[in-house]
Design a protein around this motif. Structure first.
Motif, PDB file in Angstrom:
ATOM      1  N   CYS A 151      -8.101   0.518  -8.614  1.00 48.85           N
ATOM      2  CA  CYS A 151      -7.354   1.754  -8.865  1.00 48.85           C
ATOM      3  C   CYS A 151      -6.247   1.506  -9.889  1.00 48.85           C
ATOM      4  CB  CYS A 151      -6.738   2.278  -7.569  1.00 48.85           C
ATOM      5  SG  CYS A 151      -7.966   2.775  -6.354  1.00 48.85           S
ATOM      6  N   ASN A 152      -6.115   2.455 -10.792  1.00 47.58           N
ATOM      7  CA  ASN A 152      -5.062   2.357 -11.791  1.00 47.58           C
ATOM      8  C   ASN A 152      -3.827   3.159 -11.420  1.00 47.58           C
ATOM      9  OD1 ASN A 152      -6.578   0.694 -13.519  1.00 47.58           O
ATOM     10  ND2 ASN A 152      -7.697   2.473 -14.287  1.00 47.58           N
ATOM     11  N   ASP A 153      -3.949   4.073 -10.491  1.00 45.97           N
ATOM     12  CA  ASP A 153      -2.816   4.893 -10.102  1.00 45.97           C
ATOM     13  C   ASP A 153      -2.945   5.290  -8.636  1.00 45.97           C
ATOM     14  OD1 ASP A 153      -4.494   7.192 -12.128  1.00 45.97           O
ATOM     15  OD2 ASP A 153      -4.530   7.268  -9.924  1.00 45.97           O
ATOM     16  N   LEU A 154      -1.850   5.769  -8.083  1.00 42.36           N
ATOM     17  CA  LEU A 154      -1.813   6.133  -6.666  1.00 42.36           C
ATOM     18  C   LEU A 154      -2.645   7.366  -6.367  1.00 42.36           C
ATOM     19  CD1 LEU A 154       1.969   5.479  -6.008  1.00 42.36           C
ATOM     20  CD2 LEU A 154       0.068   4.189  -5.053  1.00 42.36           C
ATOM     21  N   GLU A 155      -2.777   8.247  -7.348  1.00 47.30           N
ATOM     22  CA  GLU A 155      -3.537   9.471  -7.100  1.00 47.30           C
ATOM     23  C   GLU A 155      -4.992   9.167  -6.772  1.00 47.30           C
ATOM     24  OE1 GLU A 155      -3.076  12.107 -10.359  1.00 47.30           O
ATOM     25  OE2 GLU A 155      -0.928  12.445 -10.024  1.00 47.30           O
ATOM     26  N   ALA A 201      -3.878  -0.906   7.885  1.00 47.28           N
ATOM     27  CA  ALA A 201      -2.597  -0.557   7.275  1.00 47.28           C
ATOM     28  C   ALA A 201      -1.939  -1.769   6.629  1.00 47.28           C
ATOM     29  CB  ALA A 201      -1.668   0.050   8.327  1.00 47.28           C
ATOM     30  N   GLN A 202      -2.124  -2.965   7.243  1.00 46.60           N
ATOM     31  CA  GLN A 202      -1.545  -4.173   6.671  1.00 46.60           C
ATOM     32  C   GLN A 202      -2.117  -4.464   5.280  1.00 46.60           C
ATOM     33  OE1 GLN A 202      -2.286  -7.196   9.553  1.00 46.60           O
ATOM     34  NE2 GLN A 202      -1.083  -6.222  11.161  1.00 46.60           N
ATOM     35  N   HIS A 203      -3.430  -4.165   5.082  1.00 42.42           N
ATOM     36  CA  HIS A 203      -4.060  -4.381   3.787  1.00 42.42           C
ATOM     37  C   HIS A 203      -3.655  -3.301   2.786  1.00 42.42           C
ATOM     38  CE1 HIS A 203      -6.949  -7.586   5.020  1.00 42.42           C
ATOM     39  NE2 HIS A 203      -6.692  -7.079   6.222  1.00 42.42           N
ATOM     40  N   ILE A 204      -3.397  -2.107   3.314  1.00 37.68           N
ATOM     41  CA  ILE A 204      -3.063  -0.985   2.429  1.00 37.68           C
ATOM     42  C   ILE A 204      -1.679  -1.176   1.817  1.00 37.68           C
ATOM     43  CG2 ILE A 204      -2.573   1.499   2.409  1.00 37.68           C
ATOM     44  CD1 ILE A 204      -4.763   1.729   4.600  1.00 37.68           C
ATOM     45  N   VAL A 205      -0.707  -1.711   2.642  1.00 40.87           N
ATOM     46  CA  VAL A 205       0.689  -1.790   2.194  1.00 40.87           C
ATOM     47  C   VAL A 205       0.830  -2.593   0.908  1.00 40.87           C
ATOM     48  CG1 VAL A 205       2.946  -2.746   2.726  1.00 40.87           C
ATOM     49  CG2 VAL A 205       1.737  -1.426   4.446  1.00 40.87           C
ATOM     50  N   GLY A 206       0.221  -3.775   0.887  1.00 39.74           N
ATOM     51  CA  GLY A 206       0.375  -4.625  -0.299  1.00 39.74           C
ATOM     52  C   GLY A 206      -0.128  -3.942  -1.560  1.00 39.74           C
ATOM     53  N   ALA A 207      -1.347  -3.351  -1.460  1.00 38.35           N
ATOM     54  CA  ALA A 207      -1.903  -2.672  -2.623  1.00 38.35           C
ATOM     55  C   ALA A 207      -1.050  -1.485  -3.026  1.00 38.35           C
ATOM     56  CB  ALA A 207      -3.335  -2.221  -2.311  1.00 38.35           C
ATOM     57  N   MET A 208      -0.595  -0.731  -2.022  1.00 39.11           N
ATOM     58  CA  MET A 208       0.189   0.473  -2.309  1.00 39.11           C
ATOM     59  C   MET A 208       1.512   0.110  -2.987  1.00 39.11           C
ATOM     60  SD  MET A 208       1.194   3.497   0.328  1.00 39.11           S
ATOM     61  CE  MET A 208       2.553   2.622   1.075  1.00 39.11           C
ATOM     62  N   VAL A 209       2.186  -0.940  -2.471  1.00 29.47           N
ATOM     63  CA  VAL A 209       3.464  -1.341  -3.058  1.00 29.47           C
ATOM     64  C   VAL A 209       3.287  -1.804  -4.495  1.00 29.47           C
ATOM     65  CG1 VAL A 209       5.319  -3.045  -2.928  1.00 29.47           C
ATOM     66  CG2 VAL A 209       4.544  -1.876  -0.858  1.00 29.47           C
ATOM     67  N   ARG A 210       2.204  -2.575  -4.742  1.00 35.71           N
ATOM     68  CA  ARG A 210       1.963  -3.024  -6.119  1.00 35.71           C
ATOM     69  C   ARG A 210       1.718  -1.850  -7.062  1.00 35.71           C
ATOM     70  NH1 ARG A 210      -0.718  -7.250  -3.406  1.00 35.71           N
ATOM     71  NH2 ARG A 210      -2.739  -6.236  -3.560  1.00 35.71           N
ATOM     72  N   LEU A 211       0.930  -0.879  -6.594  1.00 35.48           N
ATOM     73  CA  LEU A 211       0.676   0.294  -7.428  1.00 35.48           C
ATOM     74  C   LEU A 211       1.937   1.124  -7.633  1.00 35.48           C
ATOM     75  CD1 LEU A 211      -2.799   1.389  -6.044  1.00 35.48           C
ATOM     76  CD2 LEU A 211      -2.316   0.463  -8.303  1.00 35.48           C
ATOM     77  N   GLN A 212       2.766   1.221  -6.551  1.00 36.39           N
ATOM     78  CA  GLN A 212       4.030   1.950  -6.696  1.00 36.39           C
ATOM     79  C   GLN A 212       4.934   1.270  -7.717  1.00 36.39           C
ATOM     80  OE1 GLN A 212       5.419   1.932  -2.662  1.00 36.39           O
ATOM     81  NE2 GLN A 212       4.745   4.025  -2.265  1.00 36.39           N
ATOM     82  N   ASP A 213       5.037  -0.076  -7.605  1.00 33.10           N
ATOM     83  CA  ASP A 213       5.871  -0.797  -8.562  1.00 33.10           C
ATOM     84  C   ASP A 213       5.342  -0.611  -9.990  1.00 33.10           C
ATOM     85  OD1 ASP A 213       7.424  -1.652  -6.546  1.00 33.10           O
ATOM     86  OD2 ASP A 213       6.609  -3.686  -6.430  1.00 33.10           O
ATOM     87  N   GLN A 214       4.004  -0.705 -10.129  1.00 28.49           N
ATOM     88  CA  GLN A 214       3.414  -0.555 -11.455  1.00 28.49           C
ATOM     89  C   GLN A 214       3.662   0.853 -11.985  1.00 28.49           C
ATOM     90  OE1 GLN A 214      -0.616  -1.894 -11.688  1.00 28.49           O
ATOM     91  NE2 GLN A 214      -1.046  -0.833 -13.602  1.00 28.49           N
ATOM     92  N   GLN A 215       3.531   1.839 -11.062  1.00 21.93           N
ATOM     93  CA  GLN A 215       3.744   3.226 -11.483  1.00 21.93           C
ATOM     94  C   GLN A 215       5.193   3.443 -11.902  1.00 21.93           C
ATOM     95  OE1 GLN A 215       1.195   5.596 -11.591  1.00 21.93           O
ATOM     96  NE2 GLN A 215       2.719   6.704 -12.786  1.00 21.93           N
ATOM     97  N   ARG A 216       6.134   2.912 -11.048  1.00 24.53           N
ATOM     98  CA  ARG A 216       7.541   3.064 -11.385  1.00 24.53           C
ATOM     99  C   ARG A 216       7.866   2.366 -12.708  1.00 24.53           C
ATOM    100  NH1 ARG A 216       8.549   2.830  -5.638  1.00 24.53           N
ATOM    101  NH2 ARG A 216       8.582   0.551  -5.726  1.00 24.53           N
ATOM    102  N   LEU A 217       7.282   1.172 -12.866  1.00 21.96           N
ATOM    103  CA  LEU A 217       7.545   0.435 -14.095  1.00 21.96           C
ATOM    104  C   LEU A 217       7.021   1.188 -15.305  1.00 21.96           C
ATOM    105  CD1 LEU A 217       8.569  -2.094 -15.488  1.00 21.96           C
ATOM    106  CD2 LEU A 217       6.351  -3.168 -15.012  1.00 21.96           C
ATOM    107  N   LYS A 218       5.788   1.690 -15.173  1.00 19.59           N
ATOM    108  CA  LYS A 218       5.220   2.444 -16.291  1.00 19.59           C
ATOM    109  C   LYS A 218       6.051   3.683 -16.584  1.00 19.59           C
ATOM    110  CE  LYS A 218       0.386   0.979 -15.927  1.00 19.59           C
ATOM    111  NZ  LYS A 218      -0.998   1.406 -15.665  1.00 19.59           N
ATOM    112  N   ASN A 219       6.460   4.366 -15.485  1.00 21.70           N
ATOM    113  CA  ASN A 219       7.279   5.569 -15.676  1.00 21.70           C
ATOM    114  C   ASN A 219       8.585   5.218 -16.381  1.00 21.70           C
ATOM    115  OD1 ASN A 219       5.318   7.059 -14.400  1.00 21.70           O
ATOM    116  ND2 ASN A 219       6.362   7.068 -12.414  1.00 21.70           N
ATOM    117  N   ALA A 220       9.213   4.122 -15.905  1.00 24.99           N
ATOM    118  CA  ALA A 220      10.481   3.728 -16.513  1.00 24.99           C
ATOM    119  C   ALA A 220      10.295   3.308 -17.962  1.00 24.99           C
ATOM    120  CB  ALA A 220      11.113   2.597 -15.710  1.00 24.99           C
TER     121      ALA A 220
END
Length: 872
Positions: free
Chosen positions: A59-63, A195-214
């Motif tokens: 996945c490239n984005d959270l959506e 959920a334990q597997h989802i958190v790591g992926a979700m946080v990385r995508l969130q960080d990447q999304q925030r970084l890209k947005n910033a």
């Protein structure tokens, strides 16, 4: 049996056997089907969980990530109604980032967390625990006001927290509105694991999304500012490259810094560049990476240093970008803010590295050539880049720390696995040591009271079973042990106890037991005696051994012992009784001169009973106010005038009649009852003296009362005396208190404080029996003493003993030099009185003047003295 019948039975048996085999084959086929289905379910779960692990790469984005999470979970369980909520703990908000529900609409926008107080989601976030909510549990919580109704009521509700570093960042929820679709603990566990597997992926995508947005937002702003430099694409690419460096955890830290330098060098001239980390704990700068074209010895110039007045430290102090020309640097130097700059420095640019408010260090560019001059645009660019470099450095550190933690954990697991046998062995050794510690004295290593009593009880039981079995208990108490502690210190006392313990073990047989009860008390169990003489021989050897001096810290130490012996007897049923009798015999040995042994007999027991009875009567007498003062006059030797009285305790008992002090004071001191007796005598004496003042007009007389030494160890003594004076109305300067030298040897600070408080009140202090103590001369200058009372042992027949005269002369001279008065005790003749007067002793008391008298006799004595003085 007929042949036809036999054939029929055989046929039936064959048919039954065939049916049984068919049934067995059918069962086996059913089990195979069940196992295949079970294997298929496990395979489906494994595939789903594997899919979750791949989502962050695919996945490239959270959506697109959230629907695929839903799809994967749905492959494991029924999940028609599914939503993901993100929780922001800082701002206390909720956001439903993914939501599918048959009956409820998706809550829109950012929601105040308080608005969902009492919701199922609130329960999961607050508890940080998974929750399977059945209708029954929902009703119970609703009835107890633990939850509120939100949305349409369903059947089962399944929610688990999304945890990152122990903090809840959101929840995943599955809900059923159908009675046929129910969830169980297996579903809850599976969703929790997922959920334990989802958190790591979700946080990385969130960080990447925030970084890209910033990056995108900031890049757009910079592109407008630096359009003329046509570097917008290069800037964006560089920032992405810096961001990518953070995800490459295989990259070593030195290469990482080098690549950061290379990226920055494509944006700004960075021939001379360094990154320095700030160590807050040590207040130092450590140079993590440096390149400089002018410096010949890089390692020397860029070694770690304490913060000073250089330009990197200026950036740290200001926590902002600093752009300087050579002239700027000279101005700062002349103002005293920084050191003098190098002559070849042309332009200098430094930015702080800050991550989440934490100051990480500084990144610096500097130029030695006039053609390279940094400007404000360079400063803004480097400052912008520094934000991403700071984040990259921090994440690299965290990744490196996580990697080292994993390696350390793996190593620890291996070491722990290898060490399990050693741990078990050590634990057994520790248990063995604990058992030994619990059963032995920590100082000497001898068995303690508990072990000794067990062994003694066992010996008593053996004696009851075997008529020819006899034994003895020796109870030892060291003589003068307290003197050793007081004079040489507790360390010397401990050394002495260790030596004695070792020697006692050498004296007795191996089958005998030596134990330490505590303090300076030892007990010995001598078993299987052939005769009582064997016990006497052991006691004699111990007594003889302890009569010899010991050398401790280069000092000769003399002690001794008093030993009580109790022999086995059918009347003993428990160890405590036998030990008590040996203790009683030991005290008789002390009373009979010490350095000896005594065997317990019934007369000793009777003496103990008498002491107990006397103690009980003393306690009653205190309550009944039976203790009364007798008064012995104190005379001024030069004119024979009456100056005051010493009040002496007497006991007018309703049970025992008149009791003299020698018959009750020793026991009262031993049991600490003397304190209450002293206060009773003081109050009655003050009351009587006040009465004589008022009735006879002799208001110049005082009364002197004895106080047991431990009275001066009580912090309430001044208050107690003050209360007595207030109750009786006697002025403080008419009261004297007497203490012995023993009180000055212990708790000196408390004693001094109490004496000063009494002096401030107006009460005078007398030191009784002076000359018989151990260290009196060393204490006299320190304590506020008014009068020294010369002990009667020096005055008895003083006219016949030259040594006593010398001692008295010394005491009187000492008192005069210290501005103290003297009272001679025990004056029994005119010669004694005259000789003391010649030696300048001021006051005297004794049988020559008068014996201690009752209140009535004392009144008559005062009247006679008053009459005599008026007619002289």
């Amino acid at each position: 049996m007929k042949p036809e019948t036999q054939q029929v039975n055989t046929t039936q048996a064959a048919e039954l056997l065939i049916r049984a085999k068919e049934a067995s084959i059918a069962d086996l086929s059913g089990n195979v089907d069940f196992l295949e289905k079970k294997n298929a379910d496990l395979q489906a779960r494994y595939t789903a969980l594997f899919k979750l692990n791949q989502l962050s790469q695919e996945c490239n984005d959270l959506e697109s990530f959230y629907p695929q999470v839903h799809s994967t979970i749905a492959s494991l369980m029924t999940a028609k109604n599914f939503f993901i909520v993100l929780y922001d703990q800082t701002f206390e908000t909720l956001e439903f980032v993914y939501y599918l529900d048959e009956k409820d609409e998706k809550p829109s926008g950012i929601i105040d967390y308080q608005d969902y107080d009492g919701s199922f989601t609130n329960l999961v976030i607050e508890s940080k625990q998974p929750l399977l909510l059945t209708p029954e549990l929902e009703k119970q919580l609703f009835d107890n006001y633990k939850i509120k109704q939100f949305g349409v009521r369903g059947t089962d509700w399944l929610g688990v927290p999304l945890l990152q570093n122990g903090l809840v960042i959101g929840t995943i929820t599955i809900q059923s509105y159908d009675e046929k679709i129910r969830y169980n603990e297996n579903d809850l566990n599976l969703l929790t694991f997922a959920a334990q597997h989802i958190v790591g992926a979700m946080v990385r995508l969130q960080d990447q999304q925030r970084l890209k947005n910033a990056v995108n937002a900031r890049t757009k702003e910079l592109m407008a500012q630096i359009r003329e430099r046509e570097k917008s694409e290069l800037l964006q690419e560089s920032l992405y490259r810096i961001s990518e460096l953070t995800t490459d955890i295989e990259l070593d830290i030195d290469t990482f810094y080098s690549k950061v330098h290379n990226i920055i060098g494509q944006l700004i001239n960075a021939k001379n560049f360094f990154i320095a980390k700030y160590e807050k704990e040590s207040d130092t700068l450590s140079f993590s990476y440096y390149v400089d074209e002018k410096t010949s010895n890089l390692a020397k110039d860029f070694k770690p240093r304490k913060l000073s007045n250089r330009y990197s430290e200026l950036v740290l102090r200001r926590r902002e970008t600093v752009l300087l020309t050579y002239q700027d640097m000279m101005s700062l130097h002349l103002e005293g803010e920084t050191k003098k700059p190098q002559d070849d420095i042309h332009s200098w640019l430094g930015v702080p590295l800050i991550y989440s408010g934490q100051l990480l260090g500084v990144m610096v560019l500097q130029s030695y050539y006039y053609k390279t001059t940094y400007n404000q645009q360079d400063a803004e660019l480097l400052n912008f880049v520094s934000n991403h470099v700071s984040a990259a450095i921090k994440r690299r550190e965290l990744a490196d720390f996580e990697r080292r933690s994993h390696e350390l954990l793996e190593q620890q697991v291996k070491l722990r696995t290898l060490a399990l046998e050693d741990e078990i062995t050590h634990r057994k050794q520790a248990e063995k040591l604990l058992k030994h510690t619990a059963a032995h004295d920590s100082l000497t290593g001898l068995p303690n009271r508990t072990v000794f009593l067990d062994l003694l009880n066992h010996a008593i039981a053996c004696a009851k079973r075997k008529d020819d079995f006899s034994f003895a208990v020796l109870f030892l108490d060291l003589d003068r042990f307290k003197v050793v502690n007081d004079s040489l210190g507790h360390h010397a006392g401990d050394v002495l106890l260790k030596i004695i313990a070792r020697e006692l073990l050498a004296i007795v047989r191996k089958v005998d037991t030596v134990a330490r009860l505590g303090g300076d008390e030892f007990v010995i169990l001598i078993e299987d005696l052939k005769s009582n003489n064997e016990a006497f021989e052991v006691a004699q050897r111990i007594t003889a051994f302890l009569q010899q001096p010991f050398t401790i810290d280069n000092q000769l130490v003399y002690t001794g012992t008093s030993i009580g012996i109790s022999f086995s007897n059918k009347r003993y049923s428990d160890a405590d009784t036998m030990l008590r009798d040996a203790d009683t015999a030991m005290y008789h040995a002390k009373d009979n001169g010490r350095g000896r042994y005594e065997v317990f007999d019934d007369s000793m027991h009777q003496k103990v009973q008498n002491a107990l009875s006397l103690e009980a009567d003393i306690r009653e007498a205190i309550g009944w106010q039976e203790f009364i003062p007798y008064f012995q006059p104190i005379i001024k030797l030069d004119n024979q005038k009456l100056k005051g009285f010493e009040a002496l305790a007497r006991w007018q008992s309703t049970k025992r009649g008149f009791v003299y002090p020698n018959d009750f004071i020793p026991l009262a001191e031993e049991t600490d009852l003397i304190k209450e007796i002293d206060i009773q005598i003081i109050e009655k004496s003050c009351q009587q003296l006040k009465h004589w003042h008022d009735e006879l007009g002799c208001d110049d007389l005082y009364v002197s009362c004895n106080l047991f030494s431990k009275q001066f160890f009580s912090t309430s003594l001044p208050q107690d005396i003050e209360k007595v004076l207030k109750r009786t109305g006697l002025a403080p300067h008419h009261l004297r208190v007497e203490l012995t030298e023993r009180a000055l040897l212990e708790n000196a600070e408390i004693v001094l404080t109490n004496m000063q408080a009494l002096k401030n009140m107006g009460v005078k202090i007398l030191l009784d029996d002076f000359g018989t103590g151990y260290s009196s001369l060393g204490y006299l200058h320190r304590f506020p003493i008014d009068v020294l009372k010369i002990d009667r042992s020096f005055i008895s027949n003083v006219d016949e003993h030259n040594n006593n005269r010398a001692i008295i002369r010394t005491i009187v001279d000492l008192a005069n030099n210290l501005q103290m008065s003297t009272v001679g005790e025990g004056i029994e003749s005119l010669a004694d009185a005259e000789l003391l007067q010649q030696m300048d002793c001021v006051y005297g008391q004794g049988y020559y003047f008068a014996k201690p008298m009752s209140s009535q006799d004392t009144k008559d004595y005062i009247i006679q003295k008053l009459y005599y003085s008026k007619n002289v």
